[in-house]
Design a protein around this motif. Structure first.
Motif: not given
Length: 124
Positions: A57-59, A61-65, A101-102, A109-111
């Motif tokens: 739900t946020g970045n 701490f870093g991007e999801p990947e 990432l919501f 956003k879907l990557n």
């Protein structure tokens, strides 16, 4: 169910729909072997794709990947080896990450990162 589990399940559903819309055949969902779980296993163009889905739900701490660390890669590779053995697959394989990432409860956003990593000898 915990809120983070709900978010993870939603992310996996979105990732599955994304892959299906792109022409992938879904072979398995949440396939487990030992301590590892492969979120999605798909097939396209004679390639088995092992996809790890990371939803946040946020970045801050870093991007999801960024959360697919070497330990996770090793677990996925070991589980993938077993899956390949069981299915007697003799073709190519690929490890993808689908990062979601919501930015609020509805918009995201879907990557889809193809060939996100390849387990090296030191991860196996």
């Amino acid at each position: 169910m915990a809120q983070h589990n709900d978010l993870g399940r939603l992310g996996e559903d979105l990732a599955k729909a994304h892959l299906e819309a792109a022409g992938y055949e879904i072979l398995d969902v949440n396939w487990t072997h030992g301590k590892a779980e492969i979120d999605l296993i798909a097939y396209k163009d004679k390639v088995i794709i092992f996809a790890e889905v990371k939803t946040r739900t946020g970045n801050g701490f870093g991007e999801p990947e960024d959360f697919v660390d070497l330990r996770k890669q090793k677990l996925l590779a070991n589980a993938a080896d077993e899956y390949i053995y069981l299915m007697d697959h003799r073709g190519e394989v690929r490890f993808d990450i689908i990062a979601i990432l919501f930015n609020d409860k509805i918009n995201y956003k879907l990557n889809h990162i193809e060939d996100a990593f390849w387990p090296s000898a030191d991860t196996l």
